[in-house]
Every structure is written in C-alpha cells, then in structure tokens.
Design an enzyme around this catalytic site. Sequence first.
Site, mmCIF file in Angstrom:
data_model
loop_
_atom_site.group_PDB
_atom_site.id
_atom_site.type_symbol
_atom_site.label_atom_id
_atom_site.label_comp_id
_atom_site.label_asym_id
_atom_site.label_seq_id
_atom_site.Cartn_x
_atom_site.Cartn_y
_atom_site.Cartn_z
ATOM 1 C CG HIS A 1 -2.064 0.864 1.333
ATOM 2 N ND1 HIS A 1 -2.423 1.810 0.178
ATOM 3 C CD2 HIS A 1 -2.953 1.050 2.382
ATOM 4 C CE1 HIS A 1 -3.293 2.239 0.560
ATOM 5 N NE2 HIS A 1 -3.714 2.227 1.790
ATOM 6 C CG HIS B 1 -4.501 0.552 -8.029
ATOM 7 N ND1 HIS B 1 -5.786 0.356 -7.848
ATOM 8 C CD2 HIS B 1 -3.869 1.254 -7.015
ATOM 9 C CE1 HIS B 1 -5.924 1.188 -6.631
ATOM 10 N NE2 HIS B 1 -4.777 1.568 -6.494
ATOM 11 C CG ASP C 1 3.040 4.633 -4.065
ATOM 12 O OD1 ASP C 1 2.943 5.745 -3.788
ATOM 13 O OD2 ASP C 1 2.393 3.483 -3.628
HETATM 14 N N1 CMC Z 1 4.520 -7.115 -10.531
HETATM 15 C C1 CMC Z 1 4.239 -8.344 -11.006
HETATM 16 N N2 CMC Z 1 3.006 -8.999 -11.262
HETATM 17 C C2 CMC Z 1 2.097 -8.449 -10.486
HETATM 18 C C3 CMC Z 1 2.174 -7.226 -9.860
HETATM 19 C C4 CMC Z 1 3.358 -6.648 -9.829
HETATM 20 N N3 CMC Z 1 3.683 -5.309 -9.257
HETATM 21 N N4 CMC Z 1 1.095 -6.955 -9.375
HETATM 22 C C5 CMC Z 1 0.064 -7.852 -9.771
HETATM 23 N N5 CMC Z 1 0.893 -8.924 -10.413
HETATM 24 C C6 CMC Z 1 0.336 -10.159 -10.890
HETATM 25 C C7 CMC Z 1 0.283 -11.189 -9.880
HETATM 26 O O1 CMC Z 1 1.534 -11.919 -9.544
HETATM 27 C C8 CMC Z 1 -0.850 -12.103 -10.452
HETATM 28 O O2 CMC Z 1 -0.363 -12.701 -11.459
HETATM 29 P P1 CMC Z 1 -1.066 -14.128 -11.806
HETATM 30 O O3 CMC Z 1 -2.671 -13.988 -11.845
HETATM 31 O O4 CMC Z 1 -0.433 -14.745 -12.831
HETATM 32 O O5 CMC Z 1 -0.888 -15.184 -10.631
HETATM 33 C C9 CMC Z 1 -1.881 -10.850 -10.870
HETATM 34 O O6 CMC Z 1 -0.833 -9.943 -11.297
HETATM 35 C C10 CMC Z 1 -2.816 -10.339 -9.888
HETATM 36 O O7 CMC Z 1 -2.071 -9.933 -8.709
HETATM 37 P P2 CMC Z 1 -2.620 -9.816 -7.259
HETATM 38 O O8 CMC Z 1 -1.857 -9.845 -6.297
HETATM 39 O O9 CMC Z 1 -3.898 -10.971 -7.215
HETATM 40 O O10 CMC Z 1 -3.432 -8.273 -7.581
HETATM 41 P P3 CMC Z 1 -3.950 -7.537 -6.512
HETATM 42 O O11 CMC Z 1 -5.221 -6.898 -6.863
HETATM 43 O O12 CMC Z 1 -4.514 -8.446 -5.243
HETATM 44 O O13 CMC Z 1 -2.770 -6.670 -5.887
HETATM 45 C C11 CMC Z 1 -1.309 -4.669 -5.645
HETATM 46 C C12 CMC Z 1 -2.682 -5.180 -6.150
HETATM 47 C C13 CMC Z 1 -1.084 -3.212 -5.978
HETATM 48 C C14 CMC Z 1 -1.207 -5.143 -4.286
HETATM 49 C C15 CMC Z 1 -0.393 -5.438 -6.595
HETATM 50 O O14 CMC Z 1 -0.424 -5.063 -8.012
HETATM 51 C C16 CMC Z 1 1.145 -5.093 -6.101
HETATM 52 O O15 CMC Z 1 1.535 -5.850 -5.294
HETATM 53 N N6 CMC Z 1 1.838 -4.223 -6.624
HETATM 54 C C17 CMC Z 1 2.903 -3.795 -6.126
HETATM 55 C C18 CMC Z 1 3.023 -2.997 -5.055
HETATM 56 C C19 CMC Z 1 2.568 -1.510 -5.234
HETATM 57 O O16 CMC Z 1 2.834 -0.978 -6.129
HETATM 58 N N7 CMC Z 1 1.630 -0.917 -4.506
HETATM 59 C C20 CMC Z 1 1.195 0.331 -4.731
HETATM 60 C C21 CMC Z 1 -0.351 0.415 -4.911
HETATM 61 S S1 CMC Z 1 -0.824 2.040 -5.445
HETATM 62 C C22 CMC Z 1 -0.764 3.030 -4.003
HETATM 63 C C23 CMC Z 1 -1.951 2.689 -3.018
HETATM 64 O O17 CMC Z 1 -3.057 2.961 -3.160
HETATM 65 O O18 CMC Z 1 -1.357 2.103 -1.853
#
Ligand code: CMC
Length: 467
Positions: free
Chosen positions: A306, A345, A401
């Site tokens: 986050h 996201h 970010d």
């Molecule tokens: N890099 C590589 N793969 C990713 C990433 C990433 N940053 N984010 C998601 N994926 C892949 C993940 O491995 C999964 O792949 P598969 O379906 O093949 O297993 C798929 O995309 C869905 O991922 P998820 O974890 O189920 O997605 P989510 O909606 O639960 O997570 C997130 C959203 C923001 C936590 C995630 O994209 C992430 O960890 N991003 C990196 C951290 C980040 O930049 N966070 C800041 C968010 S914006 C500021 C805020 O609002 O806080």
Amino acid sequence: MSAILALEAKMAKETLVPADDRSDTFTTEPATPAPEARVAKDTLTITDNRTGRTFDFKIEHGTVRALDFRQIKTHDDDFGLMLYDPGFGNTAHCKSAITFIDGEKGILRYRGYPIDQLAENCSFLETSYLIIYGELPTKEQLDQWVFDITHHTFVHENVKKFMDGFRYNAHPMGVFISTLAALSTFYPEAKQIGDASCRKHQVHRLIAKTPTIAAFAFRHMRGMPYVYPDNDLSYAGNFLNMLFRVTEPKYEPNPVLERALDVLFILHADHEQNCSAAAMRGIGSSHADPYCAMAGAAAALYGPLHGGANEKVLSMLREIGDVKAIPEYIKRVKNKEVRLMGFGHRVYKNYDPRARIIKKIADDVFEVTGRNPLLDVALELERIALEDDYFVSHKLYPNVDFYSGIIYQAMGFPVELFPVLFAIGRSPGWLAQWEEMLDDPDQRIARPRQIFLGVNERDFVPMEQRK
Ligand code: CMC
C-alpha cells in the site's frame, strides 16, 4: 448472545423472510419464465440445487445484500449461505459519495471533480475541504478553513518529550503512527464522536498536526532540533520549513517545490475503499476516537503493498541501478521471484491517472533540483514493461507510487519519510470516510464472518499423554 449477534438475528427476522412465508416474492418452483414473457426486473433469482428452492433477491445500485443469502438453507439449523471474498475483491462494505474511480477507464474524481482539474486549480487545503464537506469552499469558507487548520499546527510540548523517547534511528512512520495514537490521550473529549462540533475540532487538529508530527519524526531521525510551525507559510511551505530550516531566521520555501508537494498531497487525498480507508472505517465502527482510528489507518498504509510501495520502488530502482540490467529484472518479475513495485493496482486496470500527473510534476521539480539519475531507469523500465505481454495481459500499469518516490528523493526527503508523506496527504480522505461512516444509519460495527475449517470439538489431552 452478544449484541452484534442479537442485532443480526433481529435483522434476519425483519428482512429475510423464508421463501415459504413470502410466496409473493420467493417461490419453490423454478422461476425462469419463457424468454418472450421475460420483463426486466431489479431482482436476482437464485436456485439452490441442493434443495431445489428458488429465491428472488432485490438488486439495488448494482448490488445484492449479502445478508439475503442467509435464508438459503438446507435445513432449519443450517446457518445459511455466506459469501466468501478474501481481500474484499467484490464486496461493497458501504455506500459512499466521496471518491469515484473507474479503474478500467483510469478515472479518479473527488466529489465529482476530475483529479487533473483539482491538481491544476486547487490547493491541498481547498481539496481537503471539498473531500470532507462535499463542495468546493467559497472564499470566506476557505479563509476560515485555512485559519482553523493553521491555528492548530502546534503540538503539546509533552508530545516532543514523548517523541524523544524513540531510538535515534526509529523509522519515522513508526513514530508517526504511535504519536497519532498518543494524541488520543491529549484530547480525551474526542471520544464524543456523536457530537458534530467536537468532531469538527478533531478534524482541524488532525489535518493541522500531521505535518508537524511528520517533521518532528524526521528531525528526530536526523538528530536535529525540532522546528516549530510558521503560521505565515502555506500548508506545504510550513511543512518544508519544519523539515529543512537550519539557521535562517525566516525559512523561504522554493515555490516550485512547495507547489509540487501540495499537488502530491492532492493526488493522495483519497482513494475510496482501499486498505487504510477500510481500516479507518473498521476501527471507527467500534466508536474508537479519531486519533486511534487514524493511527490504525496509517498502520495499514505502512505496508509495502500500500503506502510503503514508493519506498520499495526506490530500493528496486537502486537495485536495478542501470538501464542495461532491466531485461534481467523483468525476467525475475515474470518468474514471480519479485514484483515490479509501483506497478499494478487492485482497481486500476489502465494507467493510474495520478501517475500521469506526477510524471508532469517531475519535470518542474527536476528543473530546480537537477535530474534524479534513477528517472532514466524508471522511464526505461516503464517503456519495456508496457510493451511486454506479461504486463499487458495482466493489465499492470504504473501506479501513483512509481514516480512519486523519485520526486521525493530529488526534493531531499529520505525514503523512510515517503509513507509519512502519503499519510499526510491521505488524512482528509480518512477523516471524510470516518465521518461518512458515522453518519450512515446502515453502518454497524465491522465484523466479518469466517469459514471455520479447524478441528471440531475434542477432549482436553493431559500433558503426559501428548505426542
Ligand atoms: N509485479 C508483477 N506481477 C504483478 C504485480 C506486480 N507489481 N502486481 C500484480 N501482479 C500479478 C500477480 O502476480 C498475479 O499474477 P497471476 O494471476 O499470474 O498469479 C496478478 O498480477 C494479480 O495479482 P494480485 O496480487 O492478485 O493483484 P491484487 O489486485 O491483489 O494486488 C497490488 C494489487 C497493488 C497489491 C499489486 O499489484 C502489487 O503488489 N503491486 C506492487 C505494489 C505496489 O506498487 N503497491 C502500490 C499500490 S498504489 C498505492 C496505493 O493505493 O496504496
């Protein structure tokens, strides 16, 4: 029976009449009419194939009520059907009028106003007023609001002593969270959450004092004396003063950096039901005071998935170090060894509109500070990722970010302060979400359900018989 169970039982009795008792709405016969006879209705018809019973549920605002499902039972003692939704991927836990996001189209609006128009035309305090009160302020309202915030920027002297107790290298986010919670002890009247004027007072204090606490946490980390607020300066200007003033009798913030920081605060001001807003509402739902609730929200923000992400983006860019190393890093991301921080996201499946605005601010800031060499790595990383099948098919785009950390670093903020900067910007959003929750008669204490898969009842085993 606990109060919450009693309330649930009462609601179930009032609103969830079993199908057999409400033959006008619920039938036990298949309810699907012939296609030519079908008339559009705002209901959802569900057949439970275990029993053959059919239920009609009302659809309102594109949702059905989860509690309606509890009448779907196989026998009288059955608890009823629940919805399983870890991470709340498809659960609306409130009705809200604050922020609108269309993740597919990359739209973000506060109270109806597009984020780019607010970033272009408003100050952070003006935006905060809009988020909290629902309308842009008139000149008089804004003047009063700015006066009220500016005249609450000081903290009690004991807060300083309390902060001195932290270890010399304490992470400023840990200090920030603890100090927010500690403010609860300075303002015990804040527990009167039903009193609108008392609430308003705490809103002023919280928006006013977050930069002071953040700056003190930074100065503590640096081993420098605390700088008191300068009420002649703007919100962002005063924050820069409390962070960076050394011996100058009057600190004069650089207007480009002051405006850039103000816009960054605007971009972070609210983001509907994210992890920290849900924490604010969840804690507030037990009627905790806003200082404790906001400390909890800030703690939720701290995590690297986050608000801690911008800190991680910078370590990632440093680790990559050079544009030549990017293809290898992308390989590791695709092998799921690491995540590309600052990408992806839960809601945006298109370019995050905030990232677009931040990219523009970067140019203004770098003109003053000089170009951050990590920007080249970031730009190339973005270019390669956006052409790669993995990122395209997973709809992974840069989020807010991805670029904010590079700007913050160029402005002289240490990485540890990044989540704290996010928290200052998010304060009006948390407070608006909290007040909206308190005023919503539908809201009750947050209390999710579970699917219990543990061991059923068994007899106690004395120590000597345990294996
Ligand atoms: N890099 C590589 N793969 C990713 C990433 C990433 N940053 N984010 C998601 N994926 C892949 C993940 O491995 C999964 O792949 P598969 O379906 O093949 O297993 C798929 O995309 C869905 O991922 P998820 O974890 O189920 O997605 P989510 O909606 O639960 O997570 C997130 C959203 C923001 C936590 C995630 O994209 C992430 O960890 N991003 C990196 C951290 C980040 O930049 N966070 C800041 C968010 S914006 C500021 C805020 O609002 O806080």
